[in-house]
Design a protein around this motif. Structure first.
Motif, PDB file in Angstrom:
ATOM      1  N   GLY A 408       2.547  -7.339  -3.233  1.00 14.70           N
ATOM      2  CA  GLY A 408       3.779  -7.178  -3.243  1.00 14.70           C
ATOM      3  C   GLY A 408       4.330  -5.639  -3.350  1.00 14.70           C
ATOM      4  N   ALA A 409       3.615  -5.536  -5.188  1.00 14.94           N
ATOM      5  CA  ALA A 409       4.747  -4.924  -5.843  1.00 14.94           C
ATOM      6  C   ALA A 409       3.871  -3.290  -6.104  1.00 14.94           C
ATOM      7  CB  ALA A 409       4.255  -5.237  -7.452  1.00 14.94           C
ATOM      8  N   MET A 410       2.587  -3.133  -5.457  1.00 14.60           N
ATOM      9  CA  MET A 410       2.508  -1.845  -5.612  1.00 14.60           C
ATOM     10  C   MET A 410       3.095  -0.464  -4.174  1.00 14.60           C
ATOM     11  SD  MET A 410      -1.273  -2.149  -6.489  1.00 14.60           S
ATOM     12  CE  MET A 410      -1.953   0.004  -6.170  1.00 14.60           C
ATOM     13  N   PRO A 411       3.471  -1.049  -2.946  1.00 15.55           N
ATOM     14  CA  PRO A 411       4.349  -0.060  -1.995  1.00 15.55           C
ATOM     15  C   PRO A 411       5.634   0.224  -2.683  1.00 15.55           C
ATOM     16  CG  PRO A 411       3.162  -1.785  -0.831  1.00 15.55           C
ATOM     17  CD  PRO A 411       2.961  -2.689  -2.318  1.00 15.55           C
ATOM     18  N   LEU A 412       5.989  -0.984  -3.138  1.00 10.23           N
ATOM     19  CA  LEU A 412       7.940  -0.561  -4.185  1.00 10.23           C
ATOM     20  C   LEU A 412       7.634   0.333  -5.065  1.00 10.23           C
ATOM     21  CD1 LEU A 412       8.372  -3.364  -2.777  1.00 10.23           C
ATOM     22  CD2 LEU A 412      10.147  -3.134  -3.461  1.00 10.23           C
ATOM     23  N   LEU A 413       6.340   0.355  -5.948  1.00  4.80           N
ATOM     24  CA  LEU A 413       5.948   1.153  -7.183  1.00  4.80           C
ATOM     25  C   LEU A 413       5.648   2.454  -6.387  1.00  4.80           C
ATOM     26  CD1 LEU A 413       4.266  -0.876  -9.442  1.00  4.80           C
ATOM     27  CD2 LEU A 413       6.196  -0.037  -9.278  1.00  4.80           C
ATOM     28  N   ALA A 414       4.977   2.664  -5.715  1.00  5.18           N
ATOM     29  CA  ALA A 414       4.280   3.850  -5.162  1.00  5.18           C
ATOM     30  C   ALA A 414       5.900   4.915  -4.441  1.00  5.18           C
ATOM     31  CB  ALA A 414       3.590   3.801  -4.274  1.00  5.18           C
ATOM     32  N   LYS A 415       7.296   4.430  -3.572  1.00  2.38           N
ATOM     33  CA  LYS A 415       7.746   4.275  -3.425  1.00  2.38           C
ATOM     34  C   LYS A 415       8.431   4.787  -3.766  1.00  2.38           C
ATOM     35  CE  LYS A 415      10.961   5.092   0.265  1.00  2.38           C
ATOM     36  NZ  LYS A 415      10.710   5.528   1.608  1.00  2.38           N
ATOM     37  N   ARG A 416       8.760   4.233  -5.505  1.00  2.00           N
ATOM     38  CA  ARG A 416       9.672   5.158  -6.702  1.00  2.00           C
ATOM     39  C   ARG A 416       9.360   6.144  -6.864  1.00  2.00           C
ATOM     40  NH1 ARG A 416      11.355   0.613 -10.784  1.00  2.00           N
ATOM     41  NH2 ARG A 416      12.845   1.000  -9.440  1.00  2.00           N
ATOM     42  N   LEU A 417       7.879   6.505  -7.270  1.00  2.00           N
ATOM     43  CA  LEU A 417       6.975   7.144  -7.274  1.00  2.00           C
ATOM     44  C   LEU A 417       7.003   8.429  -6.665  1.00  2.00           C
ATOM     45  CD1 LEU A 417       4.240   5.708  -9.934  1.00  2.00           C
ATOM     46  CD2 LEU A 417       6.080   7.053 -10.382  1.00  2.00           C
ATOM     47  N   HIS A 418       8.098   8.319  -5.157  1.00  2.00           N
ATOM     48  CA  HIS A 418       7.851   9.469  -4.307  1.00  2.00           C
ATOM     49  C   HIS A 418       6.262   9.219  -3.394  1.00  2.00           C
ATOM     50  CE1 HIS A 418      12.211   9.840  -5.083  1.00  2.00           C
ATOM     51  NE2 HIS A 418      11.692  10.572  -6.727  1.00  2.00           N
ATOM     52  N   ILE A 419       5.773   8.368  -3.344  1.00  2.00           N
ATOM     53  CA  ILE A 419       4.029   7.908  -2.586  1.00  2.00           C
ATOM     54  C   ILE A 419       4.352   7.886  -1.252  1.00  2.00           C
ATOM     55  CG2 ILE A 419       1.832   7.698  -3.596  1.00  2.00           C
ATOM     56  CD1 ILE A 419       2.248   7.789  -6.310  1.00  2.00           C
ATOM     57  N   ASP A 420       3.429   7.767  -0.800  1.00  2.52           N
ATOM     58  CA  ASP A 420       3.912   7.341   0.526  1.00  2.52           C
ATOM     59  C   ASP A 420       3.155   5.447   0.546  1.00  2.52           C
ATOM     60  OD1 ASP A 420       3.369   5.629   3.072  1.00  2.52           O
ATOM     61  OD2 ASP A 420       2.079   7.406   3.797  1.00  2.52           O
ATOM     62  N   PRO A 421       4.068   4.428   1.006  1.00  3.32           N
ATOM     63  CA  PRO A 421       3.553   3.589   0.103  1.00  3.32           C
ATOM     64  C   PRO A 421       2.316   2.615   1.118  1.00  3.32           C
ATOM     65  CG  PRO A 421       6.110   3.411   1.043  1.00  3.32           C
ATOM     66  CD  PRO A 421       4.888   4.950   1.302  1.00  3.32           C
ATOM     67  N   ALA A 422       1.980   3.138   2.197  1.00  3.53           N
ATOM     68  CA  ALA A 422       0.642   3.306   3.274  1.00  3.53           C
ATOM     69  C   ALA A 422      -0.601   3.750   2.304  1.00  3.53           C
ATOM     70  CB  ALA A 422       0.689   3.642   4.285  1.00  3.53           C
ATOM     71  N   VAL A 423      -0.380   4.483   1.635  1.00  3.45           N
ATOM     72  CA  VAL A 423      -1.957   5.553   1.091  1.00  3.45           C
ATOM     73  C   VAL A 423      -1.954   4.054  -0.122  1.00  3.45           C
ATOM     74  CG1 VAL A 423      -2.247   6.534  -0.312  1.00  3.45           C
ATOM     75  CG2 VAL A 423      -0.701   7.587   0.806  1.00  3.45           C
ATOM     76  N   VAL A 424      -1.221   3.252  -0.706  1.00  2.00           N
ATOM     77  CA  VAL A 424      -1.809   2.231  -1.785  1.00  2.00           C
ATOM     78  C   VAL A 424      -1.840   0.870  -1.768  1.00  2.00           C
ATOM     79  CG1 VAL A 424      -0.904   3.914  -3.990  1.00  2.00           C
ATOM     80  CG2 VAL A 424       0.870   1.883  -3.300  1.00  2.00           C
ATOM     81  N   SER A 425      -1.831   0.641   0.759  1.00  6.98           N
ATOM     82  CA  SER A 425      -2.071  -0.674   0.770  1.00  6.98           C
ATOM     83  C   SER A 425      -2.860  -1.451   0.466  1.00  6.98           C
ATOM     84  CB  SER A 425      -1.368  -0.683   2.248  1.00  6.98           C
ATOM     85  OG  SER A 425      -1.501   0.346   2.718  1.00  6.98           O
ATOM     86  N   ALA A 426      -3.202  -1.892   1.934  1.00  2.14           N
ATOM     87  CA  ALA A 426      -4.603  -2.969   1.675  1.00  2.14           C
ATOM     88  C   ALA A 426      -5.599  -2.255   1.504  1.00  2.14           C
ATOM     89  CB  ALA A 426      -5.186  -3.391   3.307  1.00  2.14           C
ATOM     90  N   PRO A 427      -6.491  -1.325   1.757  1.00  4.51           N
ATOM     91  CA  PRO A 427      -7.864  -1.455   1.196  1.00  4.51           C
ATOM     92  C   PRO A 427      -7.411  -1.243  -0.989  1.00  4.51           C
ATOM     93  CG  PRO A 427      -6.996   0.087   3.167  1.00  4.51           C
ATOM     94  CD  PRO A 427      -5.968  -0.110   2.397  1.00  4.51           C
ATOM     95  N   MET A 428      -6.440  -0.315  -1.262  1.00  4.20           N
ATOM     96  CA  MET A 428      -6.584   0.188  -2.503  1.00  4.20           C
ATOM     97  C   MET A 428      -6.497  -1.272  -3.402  1.00  4.20           C
ATOM     98  SD  MET A 428      -6.912   2.968  -4.824  1.00  4.20           S
ATOM     99  CE  MET A 428      -6.400   3.927  -3.033  1.00  4.20           C
ATOM    100  N   VAL A 429      -5.274  -2.110  -2.616  1.00  2.00           N
ATOM    101  CA  VAL A 429      -4.839  -3.633  -3.484  1.00  2.00           C
ATOM    102  C   VAL A 429      -5.796  -3.673  -3.199  1.00  2.00           C
ATOM    103  CG1 VAL A 429      -3.785  -5.564  -2.918  1.00  2.00           C
ATOM    104  CG2 VAL A 429      -2.674  -2.951  -2.779  1.00  2.00           C
ATOM    105  N   THR A 430      -7.418  -3.976  -2.432  1.00  2.07           N
ATOM    106  CA  THR A 430      -8.034  -4.764  -2.145  1.00  2.07           C
ATOM    107  C   THR A 430      -8.796  -4.507  -2.876  1.00  2.07           C
ATOM    108  OG1 THR A 430      -7.762  -5.491   0.087  1.00  2.07           O
ATOM    109  CG2 THR A 430      -9.851  -5.734  -0.564  1.00  2.07           C
ATOM    110  N   THR A 431      -9.451  -3.244  -2.730  1.00  4.08           N
ATOM    111  CA  THR A 431     -10.528  -2.474  -4.616  1.00  4.08           C
ATOM    112  C   THR A 431      -9.704  -3.416  -5.817  1.00  4.08           C
ATOM    113  OG1 THR A 431     -11.062  -1.013  -2.834  1.00  4.08           O
ATOM    114  CG2 THR A 431     -11.577  -0.736  -4.932  1.00  4.08           C
ATOM    115  N   LEU A 432      -8.651  -2.697  -5.727  1.00  6.95           N
ATOM    116  CA  LEU A 432      -8.298  -3.763  -7.918  1.00  6.95           C
ATOM    117  C   LEU A 432      -8.426  -4.889  -7.280  1.00  6.95           C
ATOM    118  CD1 LEU A 432      -7.235  -2.945 -10.098  1.00  6.95           C
ATOM    119  CD2 LEU A 432      -4.940  -2.815  -8.857  1.00  6.95           C
TER     120      LEU A 432
END
Length: 451
Positions: A408-432
Motif C-alpha cells: 500500500g505504501a510503495m505506490p504513494l512513495l513512488a508518486k511523491r518521488l515523481h516515479i510512475d506508481p505502476a513501476v513499483v507495484s505488483a512484481p517489485m513488491v512481490t520480489t521485495l
C-alpha cells in the motif's frame, strides 16, 4: 450505411481475398464493415496488405478508418501511400488526431506530414506540437465554436450554424468576454431550448471546470470523467481559450494510461500497436528487461536463505513451508499495491493520505494473516507437528501485515518521488516481500523454537 452482424471469420476472408489479388471481393467485404472493425482488421495485417486494403476504401471511409487506427499503424499506412493520397489524408485529419499520430513518429514521417499540409494546417499542428509531451495541449482541438458574452441566443445559434461544420464539436460552447478570456460554457441543448431573444450571459455556467494547456492530459481526462463533461475548455496562462478537450480524446488518454499501468504492474514495458500484429521477438523484448531486473532482485531471496542456513540445518522441516509463506506474502503485497495504484489513478487517495493508507493496509494484512494462519496451523500440525505449526501461524500474520503495508505504501512513495506508481507495484513488491518474508519466517522460528 447499415452494417449487419458479421461472422468472426471475416477478417481471414478479407486476407484471403487480398492474397488472391481479388480486390473486388476485398472491397465488397470492407464495404460491409464499420470503420472501427476495419481498423482492427488492418492492424492485424502486415504493412503491405494493410496499405492495399486501405487504398480500396473511399475517401470518407478512409478518413474514418484512419482515425480509428493506433499511431503506429497510421504511420505504416501513411508511408505506403503516394504523395497525392498522402496529402489529402493528413490534410483532412483533425489537428489533435494528427498530433496524436506524430507523437511517436520518426523524424522523416513528421517532416513528410508537415510538408504535405497547407500553411494554415501546418501552423495549427506546429502550435499543438509545441506543448509539453503528455499535456492537455497535445490532445485538445483548437477548432472551437465560441460565443461572446453579449450575444443573444439567436446570434449564438447563427454562429454555430456558420462555424460548426469546421469544429470538432458544438455540444459544449465556451463563452468569452471582451478580452477573449473564458467566462464559462453554454451547452447547445440549453441554447436550442431557450427563446431566441434571451441573453447568453443569463445562460452561461461560470463554475464549469477548465484546465490549462500545460496540465497533464491524464488528470484532465479523469476530471472529465468525474464531472461527466462532454468537453473541457482549455485555457492559457492568461485564461484565454485555446481549445477543447473532447470526450473521445479523453477516453483515449485514459486508455493509454491504463494500458501503460497494466503493463507496468505485470512487469513489462508498455508497447504501442495491436497485440496480434506484434512479433514474438517484439513481445519478448518488451518483457525481458523487467524480468532481468526482477531476477537480479530475486537474488535477495537466495542471500537470505544462505544467511539462515544454520537454522535450516537444525530444523529442516522449516523448508517445507517456505513456498507457502513467500507466495502468500507476495500475493498479499500485490493485492495491496494494485489497490493503491488504482486508488491513485482515479483520485481516491492522495500522497497526503500515506499514513492513513499504511495504517489501513497494515490492519487489513493482519486480519488476512490471522484468517490464513488458522488454516496454516492446521496444515502444519498435520504434516510436521504443533511446534512448527505455531511458527507458520505467527509468521503468516506478520508477513501478511508487512506485505500489505509495503504494497500500500510503495505506490504513494513512488508518486511523491515523481516515479510512475505502476513501476513499483505488483512484481517489485512481490520480489521485495519474498526476501523480507523469509527473514521474518526464520527470525520467528528462532524466537518460537529457541534455536
Amino acid at each position: 450505411m447499415t452494417y449487419t452482424q458479421l461472422p468472426d471469420e471475416l477478417p481471414s476472408e478479407l486476407q484471403d481475398a487480398l492474397e488472391r489479388h481479388d480486390l473486388r471481393d476485398a472491397q465488397h467485404l470492407l464495404g460491409r464493415r464499420p470503420p472501427h472493425v476495419i481498423a482492427d482488421d488492418l492492424a492485424r495485417m502486415d504493412a503491405v496488405e494493410a496499405v492495399v486494403a486501405f487504398r480500396l476504401l473511399d475517401k470518407d471511409q478512409a478518413i474514418a478508418v484512419f482515425e480509428e487506427l493506433d499511431p503506429v499503424h497510421q504511420q505504416a499506412v501513411l508511408m505506403g501511400l503516394r504523395d497525392v493520397a498522402f496529402r489529402e489524408l493528413v490534410e483532412d485529419l483533425d489537428p489533435d488526431d494528427r498530433v496524436r499520430m506524430l507523437r511517436e513518429a520518426p523524424a522523416k514521417v513528421v517532416r513528410r506530414v508537415l510538408a504535405g499540409l497547407s500553411a494554415r494546417e501546418r501552423q495549427v499542428t506546429a502550435a499543438l506540437l509545441g506543448y509539453p509531451e503528455g499535456s492537455v495541449g497535445r490532445y485538445m482541438t483548437p477548432e472551437v465554436v465560441s460565443l461572446d458574452l453579449d450575444m443573444t441566443v439567436r446570434q449564438g445559434l447563427d454562429r454555430v450554424r456558420l462555424r460548426g461544420a469546421d469544429a470538432e464539436t458544438v455540444y459544449t460552447l465556451p463563452v468569452l468576454d471582451s478580452g477573449r478570456r473564458l467566462t464559462g460554457v453554454v451547452t447547445l441543448r440549453e441554447l436550442v431550448l431557450r427563446s431566441p431573444d434571451d441573453e447568453v450571459v443569463d445562460l452561461v455556467v461560470t463554475g464549469a471546470p477548465r484546465v490549462h494547456a500545460a496540465d497533464p492530459a491524464e488528470d484532465a481526462s479523469r476530471l472529465m470523467r468525474e464531472t461527466n463533461a462532454l468537453a473541457l475548455p482549455v485555457v492559457d496562462s492568461e485564461e484565454r481559450l485555446v481549445g477543447l478537450l473532447t470526450i473521445d480524446d479523453a477516453v483515449e488518454v485514459i486508455e493509454e494510461a491504463d494500458t501503460e499501468d497494466v503493463a507496468r504492474q505485470s512487469g513489462s514495458a508498455p508497447w504501442l500497436g495491436h497485440y496480434m500484429a506484434a512479433t514474438v521477438w517484439q513481445l519478448a523484448r518488451y518483457r525481458v528487461v523487467w524480468l532481468l531486473l526482477l531476477l537480479l532482485a530475486a537474488t535477495l531471496t537466495v542471500t537470505v536463505t544462505e544467511a539462515f542456513e544454520s537454522t535450516l540445518e537444525k530444523v529442516t522441516q522449516l523448508a517445507t513451508f517456505i513456498p507457502l509463506l513467500i507466495g502468500t506474502g507476495g500475493n498479499a503485497g500485490a493485492q495491496a499495491a494494485t489497490a493503491a495504484v488504482r486508488a491513485l489513478a482515479v483520485g481516491e487517495v492522495r500522497i497526503s493520505d500515506l499514513p492513513a493508507v499504511v495504517w489501513r493496509e497494515c490492519r487489513v494484512g493482519v486480519v488476512l494473516g490471522t484468517m490464513l494462519a488458522s488454516l496454516g496451523m492446521v496444515l502444519g500440525t498435520l504434516f510436521v507437528g504443533a511446534h512448527i505449526a505455531v511458527v507458520v501461524g505467527v509468521a503468516l500474520v506478520i508477513i501478511c501485515g508487512w506485505a500489505a503495508t509495503v504494497g500500500g505504501a510503495m505506490p504513494l512513495l513512488a508518486k511523491r518521488l515523481h516515479i510512475d506508481p505502476a513501476v513499483v507495484s505488483a512484481p517489485m513488491v512481490t520480489t521485495l516481500v519474498d526476501a523480507t518474508g523469509l527473514v521474518i519466517y526464520f527470525l520467528t522460528a528462532r524466537a518460537v523454537l529457541g534455536i
